[in-house]
Write a protein that holds these residues in place. Structure first.
Motif, PDB file in Angstrom:
ATOM      1  N   VAL A   1       0.822  -1.207   0.000  1.00 23.57           N
ATOM      2  CA  VAL A   1       0.000   0.000   0.000  1.00 23.57           C
ATOM      3  C   VAL A   1       0.860   1.262   0.000  1.00 23.57           C
ATOM      4  CG1 VAL A   1      -1.835   1.228   1.224  1.00 23.57           C
ATOM      5  CG2 VAL A   1      -1.723  -1.273   1.346  1.00 23.57           C
ATOM      6  N   ASP A   2       0.528   2.204  -0.877  1.00 27.24           N
ATOM      7  CA  ASP A   2       1.136   3.535  -0.849  1.00 27.24           C
ATOM      8  C   ASP A   2       0.404   4.315   0.229  1.00 27.24           C
ATOM      9  OD1 ASP A   2       1.897   6.184  -1.191  1.00 27.24           O
ATOM     10  OD2 ASP A   2       1.795   6.124  -3.381  1.00 27.24           O
ATOM     11  N   MET A   3       1.103   4.584   1.321  1.00 27.27           N
ATOM     12  CA  MET A   3       0.477   5.212   2.474  1.00 27.27           C
ATOM     13  C   MET A   3       0.259   6.707   2.293  1.00 27.27           C
ATOM     14  SD  MET A   3       0.017   2.556   4.292  1.00 27.27           S
ATOM     15  CE  MET A   3      -0.466   3.223   5.889  1.00 27.27           C
ATOM     16  N   ASN A   4       0.776   7.271   1.197  1.00 23.68           N
ATOM     17  CA  ASN A   4       0.643   8.707   0.966  1.00 23.68           C
ATOM     18  C   ASN A   4      -0.378   9.047  -0.115  1.00 23.68           C
ATOM     19  OD1 ASN A   4       3.976   8.312   1.422  1.00 23.68           O
ATOM     20  ND2 ASN A   4       2.912   9.740   2.773  1.00 23.68           N
ATOM     21  N   THR A   5      -1.009   8.045  -0.699  1.00 25.15           N
ATOM     22  CA  THR A   5      -1.959   8.295  -1.785  1.00 25.15           C
ATOM     23  C   THR A   5      -3.263   7.560  -1.533  1.00 25.15           C
ATOM     24  OG1 THR A   5      -0.046   8.407  -3.271  1.00 25.15           O
ATOM     25  CG2 THR A   5      -2.196   8.396  -4.311  1.00 25.15           C
TER      26      THR A   5
ATOM     27  N   TYR B   1       5.233   4.657  -8.462  1.00 22.60           N
ATOM     28  CA  TYR B   1       5.481   5.829  -9.302  1.00 22.60           C
ATOM     29  C   TYR B   1       4.950   7.099  -8.647  1.00 22.60           C
ATOM     30  CZ  TYR B   1       0.751   4.575 -11.059  1.00 22.60           C
ATOM     31  OH  TYR B   1      -0.577   4.230 -11.184  1.00 22.60           O
ATOM     32  N   PRO B   2       5.569   7.517  -7.535  1.00 21.15           N
ATOM     33  CA  PRO B   2       5.158   8.774  -6.898  1.00 21.15           C
ATOM     34  C   PRO B   2       5.537   9.970  -7.765  1.00 21.15           C
ATOM     35  CG  PRO B   2       7.169   7.950  -5.902  1.00 21.15           C
ATOM     36  CD  PRO B   2       6.701   6.889  -6.845  1.00 21.15           C
ATOM     37  N   PRO B   3       5.023  11.160  -7.477  1.00 27.40           N
ATOM     38  CA  PRO B   3       5.369  12.350  -8.254  1.00 27.40           C
ATOM     39  C   PRO B   3       6.873  12.609  -8.229  1.00 27.40           C
ATOM     40  CG  PRO B   3       3.491  12.773  -6.827  1.00 27.40           C
ATOM     41  CD  PRO B   3       4.051  11.457  -6.407  1.00 27.40           C
ATOM     42  N   PRO B   4       7.415  13.211  -9.280  1.00 26.12           N
ATOM     43  CA  PRO B   4       8.851  13.498  -9.341  1.00 26.12           C
ATOM     44  C   PRO B   4       9.337  14.272  -8.121  1.00 26.12           C
ATOM     45  CG  PRO B   4       7.838  13.895 -11.467  1.00 26.12           C
ATOM     46  CD  PRO B   4       6.709  13.653 -10.504  1.00 26.12           C
ATOM     47  N   GLY B   5      10.426  13.799  -7.531  1.00 26.47           N
ATOM     48  CA  GLY B   5      11.033  14.486  -6.403  1.00 26.47           C
ATOM     49  C   GLY B   5      10.342  14.284  -5.072  1.00 26.47           C
ATOM     50  N   VAL B   6       9.328  13.432  -5.036  1.00 27.88           N
ATOM     51  CA  VAL B   6       8.573  13.202  -3.802  1.00 27.88           C
ATOM     52  C   VAL B   6       8.768  11.761  -3.340  1.00 27.88           C
ATOM     53  CG1 VAL B   6       6.293  13.185  -2.731  1.00 27.88           C
ATOM     54  CG2 VAL B   6       6.852  14.921  -4.442  1.00 27.88           C
ATOM     55  N   ALA B   7       9.037  11.596  -2.038  1.00 21.19           N
ATOM     56  CA  ALA B   7       9.194  10.263  -1.467  1.00 21.19           C
ATOM     57  C   ALA B   7       7.879   9.804  -0.857  1.00 21.19           C
ATOM     58  CB  ALA B   7      10.281  10.280  -0.394  1.00 21.19           C
ATOM     59  N   HIS B   8       7.406   8.650  -1.284  1.00 18.40           N
ATOM     60  CA  HIS B   8       6.223   8.039  -0.690  1.00 18.40           C
ATOM     61  C   HIS B   8       6.628   6.804   0.091  1.00 18.40           C
ATOM     62  CE1 HIS B   8       2.655   9.750  -3.249  1.00 18.40           C
ATOM     63  NE2 HIS B   8       3.429  10.701  -2.747  1.00 18.40           N
ATOM     64  N   GLN B   9       5.856   6.500   1.127  1.00 18.38           N
ATOM     65  CA  GLN B   9       6.102   5.301   1.931  1.00 18.38           C
ATOM     66  C   GLN B   9       5.205   4.168   1.439  1.00 18.38           C
ATOM     67  OE1 GLN B   9       6.417   5.569   6.270  1.00 18.38           O
ATOM     68  NE2 GLN B   9       5.068   3.780   6.431  1.00 18.38           N
ATOM     69  N   TYR B  10       5.836   3.010   1.202  1.00 19.22           N
ATOM     70  CA  TYR B  10       5.118   1.833   0.729  1.00 19.22           C
ATOM     71  C   TYR B  10       5.241   0.727   1.767  1.00 19.22           C
ATOM     72  CZ  TYR B  10       5.285   4.406  -3.639  1.00 19.22           C
ATOM     73  OH  TYR B  10       5.144   5.397  -4.587  1.00 19.22           O
ATOM     74  N   ASN B  11       4.103   0.319   2.313  1.00 22.83           N
ATOM     75  CA  ASN B  11       4.064  -0.739   3.326  1.00 22.83           C
ATOM     76  C   ASN B  11       3.645  -2.055   2.687  1.00 22.83           C
ATOM     77  OD1 ASN B  11       4.498   1.425   5.004  1.00 22.83           O
ATOM     78  ND2 ASN B  11       2.750   1.042   6.341  1.00 22.83           N
ATOM     79  N   VAL B  12       4.406  -3.100   2.984  1.00 25.07           N
ATOM     80  CA  VAL B  12       4.050  -4.442   2.538  1.00 25.07           C
ATOM     81  C   VAL B  12       3.556  -5.219   3.748  1.00 25.07           C
ATOM     82  CG1 VAL B  12       4.873  -6.615   1.568  1.00 25.07           C
ATOM     83  CG2 VAL B  12       5.726  -4.445   0.667  1.00 25.07           C
ATOM     84  N   TYR B  13       2.366  -5.802   3.627  1.00 24.95           N
ATOM     85  CA  TYR B  13       1.764  -6.602   4.693  1.00 24.95           C
ATOM     86  C   TYR B  13       1.669  -8.052   4.227  1.00 24.95           C
ATOM     87  CZ  TYR B  13       0.283  -2.080   6.595  1.00 24.95           C
ATOM     88  OH  TYR B  13       0.256  -0.799   7.095  1.00 24.95           O
ATOM     89  N   VAL B  14       2.127  -8.972   5.074  1.00 25.00           N
ATOM     90  CA  VAL B  14       2.016 -10.400   4.781  1.00 25.00           C
ATOM     91  C   VAL B  14       1.114 -11.021   5.843  1.00 25.00           C
ATOM     92  CG1 VAL B  14       3.240 -12.571   4.450  1.00 25.00           C
ATOM     93  CG2 VAL B  14       4.343 -10.417   3.789  1.00 25.00           C
ATOM     94  N   PHE B  15      -0.062 -11.480   5.436  1.00 25.71           N
ATOM     95  CA  PHE B  15      -1.035 -12.070   6.348  1.00 25.71           C
ATOM     96  C   PHE B  15      -0.868 -13.585   6.377  1.00 25.71           C
ATOM     97  CE2 PHE B  15      -2.777  -7.974   5.413  1.00 25.71           C
ATOM     98  CZ  PHE B  15      -3.534  -7.610   6.515  1.00 25.71           C
ATOM     99  N   ALA B  16      -0.641 -14.133   7.560  1.00 25.18           N
ATOM    100  CA  ALA B  16      -0.573 -15.581   7.736  1.00 25.18           C
ATOM    101  C   ALA B  16      -1.966 -16.077   8.095  1.00 25.18           C
ATOM    102  CB  ALA B  16       0.415 -15.931   8.848  1.00 25.18           C
ATOM    103  N   LEU B  17      -2.527 -16.944   7.256  1.00 25.71           N
ATOM    104  CA  LEU B  17      -3.904 -17.391   7.419  1.00 25.71           C
ATOM    105  C   LEU B  17      -3.994 -18.882   7.733  1.00 25.71           C
ATOM    106  CD1 LEU B  17      -5.526 -15.580   4.338  1.00 25.71           C
ATOM    107  CD2 LEU B  17      -5.151 -14.679   6.652  1.00 25.71           C
ATOM    108  N   LYS B  18      -4.979 -19.229   8.550  1.00 21.15           N
ATOM    109  CA  LYS B  18      -5.222 -20.642   8.846  1.00 21.15           C
ATOM    110  C   LYS B  18      -5.672 -21.381   7.595  1.00 21.15           C
ATOM    111  CE  LYS B  18      -6.716 -19.872  13.651  1.00 21.15           C
ATOM    112  NZ  LYS B  18      -7.874 -19.968  14.578  1.00 21.15           N
ATOM    113  N   ASN B  19      -6.584 -20.752   6.859  1.00 20.76           N
ATOM    114  CA  ASN B  19      -7.164 -21.375   5.674  1.00 20.76           C
ATOM    115  C   ASN B  19      -7.243 -20.362   4.530  1.00 20.76           C
ATOM    116  OD1 ASN B  19      -7.948 -23.961   6.983  1.00 20.76           O
ATOM    117  ND2 ASN B  19      -9.334 -22.636   8.148  1.00 20.76           N
TER     118      ASN B  19
END
Length: 204
Positions: A105-109, A139-157
């Motif tokens: 997820v892009d946390m800034n958009t 692909y954030p706007p030129p010259g701008v840093a965006h934070q990207y969070n990766v989530y890994v969900f461990a599921l029973k089923n």
């Protein structure tokens, strides 16, 4: 010379943000903005406390060779600037988990979704493991840093499907993630734990 200095300052700012780890409420950063303090990215014990999506779940460690100094590798950027490859990820198998689901997820958009991959059985994904239907590069706007969070969900089923569409804003991301707690047969309590890893990318 001015352009070179500006680029260096943007990258330095992005690195500093990356050093702060997974921020609960990140803000887009330009060359004129830099965080006042930083903390180490690596935690001795994985912790989801403060995350707006997964704070209620136990955490496990996720690592990525595509993340260096708090910055995602450029080859995982958009198709114009890079190769549009999903990042490398690895984690230890979670006890009781039969499969995993990934969201990036892009946390800034407004929770723009870049990666959605479901019912994964491996615990190590090589760079580019996701298909073009599962991943779109940063692909954030030129010259701008965006934070990207990766989530890994461990599921029973396995779940019937992981909700959300990549390459678009998903204001209901929290609901989509919460839905993973119900498996394809309607049983609840499906989420065992969630691993997460965060980094920044500066628009070109």
């Amino acid at each position: 010379m001015k352009k070179l200095k500006l680029t260096s300052l943007v990258l330095a700012s992005a690195v500093l943000i990356g050093l702060s780890g997974c921020n609960a409420n990140p803000a887009a950063t330009t060359a004129s903005q830099a965080p006042e303090t930083t903390v180490a990215t690596e935690q001795a014990v994985p912790d989801n406390t403060g995350d707006e999506f997964v704070s209620a779940y136990p955490a496990f460690a996720v690592t990525s060779e595509s993340l260096t100094g708090g910055l995602w590798n450029e080859i995982t950027s958009n198709t114009v600037e890079g190769k549009n490859l999903s990042p490398e990820l690895s984690w230890d198998a979670v006890e009781g988990a039969s499969c995993y689901v990934i969201y990036m997820v892009d946390m800034n958009t407004h929770y723009f979704l870049h990666w959605k991959m479901e019912n994964i059985t491996e615990t190590k994904l090589s760079e580019g493991a996701a298909s073009s239907k599962e991943y779109i590069g940063m692909y954030p706007p030129p010259g701008v840093a965006h934070q990207y969070n990766v989530y890994v969900f461990a599921l029973k089923n396995p779940v019937e499907r992981a909700k959300g569409s990549i390459n678009g804003i998903n204001p209901k991301t929290a609901d989509f993630m919460a839905a993973l707690d119900t498996d394809k047969d309607g049983n609840t309590g499906n989420i065992i734990a969630v691993g997460r890893i965060c980094g920044n990318f500066v628009g070109k």
